[in-house]
Design a protein around this motif. Structure first.
Motif, PDB file in Angstrom:
ATOM      1  N   MET A 114       1.075   2.468   5.978  1.00 55.52           N
ATOM      2  CA  MET A 114       0.099   3.556   6.041  1.00 55.52           C
ATOM      3  C   MET A 114      -1.312   3.041   5.763  1.00 55.52           C
ATOM      4  O   MET A 114      -2.261   3.437   6.427  1.00 55.52           O
ATOM      5  CB  MET A 114       0.457   4.666   5.051  1.00 55.52           C
ATOM      6  N   SER A 115      -1.440   2.162   4.798  1.00 56.00           N
ATOM      7  CA  SER A 115      -2.757   1.607   4.464  1.00 56.00           C
ATOM      8  C   SER A 115      -3.316   0.810   5.626  1.00 56.00           C
ATOM      9  O   SER A 115      -4.512   0.835   5.884  1.00 56.00           O
ATOM     10  CB  SER A 115      -2.663   0.724   3.221  1.00 56.00           C
ATOM     11  N   GLN A 117      -2.766   1.341   8.786  1.00 51.51           N
ATOM     12  CA  GLN A 117      -3.177   2.259   9.838  1.00 51.51           C
ATOM     13  C   GLN A 117      -4.503   2.925   9.521  1.00 51.51           C
ATOM     14  O   GLN A 117      -5.294   3.189  10.412  1.00 51.51           O
ATOM     15  CB  GLN A 117      -2.098   3.332  10.058  1.00 51.51           C
TER      16      GLN A 117
END
Length: 119
Positions: A114-115, A117
């Motif tokens: 997630m980071s 992205q």
């Protein structure tokens, strides 16, 4: 945490005769173990940079007898703090875990994905 980081920096530049290096290594292992045990009590106060610095120091300073106790606690804290962490802290955490041969769990890997992205 700062003490572990400073010890790791000292070890990186450590030179000297083999006998002296062996003696220093034994003392270093004892010191690391003591600091690691004290760090466990303070992990809840660490931000992502503190977690990454601590893991980096442990990766540089291994082996430490208390490592099996400290690593799960630090990884759990990384999962809490990494979401808003700087890319440098995230990469250092992952490098440290790889160096320590610690397999990150699904939660940590999802946070890293997630980071990446978002960045």
């Amino acid at each position: 945490v700062t003490s572990l980081y400073c010890l790791a920096k000292m070890k990186e530049g450590g030179r000297g005769p083999p006998q002296q290096q062996h003696q220093m290594r034994e003392q270093l292992i004892e010191t690391i173990d003591l600091l690691s045990r004290r760090t466990i009590d303070r992990v809840s106060k660490l931000d992502s940079r503190g977690v990454s610095n601590c893991l980096w120091a442990l990766a540089i300073l291994t082996p430490a007898p208390s490592l099996p106790e400290l690593l799960p606690v630090l990884v759990a804290r990384a999962e809490v703090k990494m979401g808003g962490g700087a890319p440098q802290a995230i990469s250092l955490i992952m490098w440290s875990l790889a160096t320590l041969r610690w397999k990150p769990g699904e939660t940590l890997l999802a946070i890293v994905a997630m980071s990446a992205q978002v960045s």
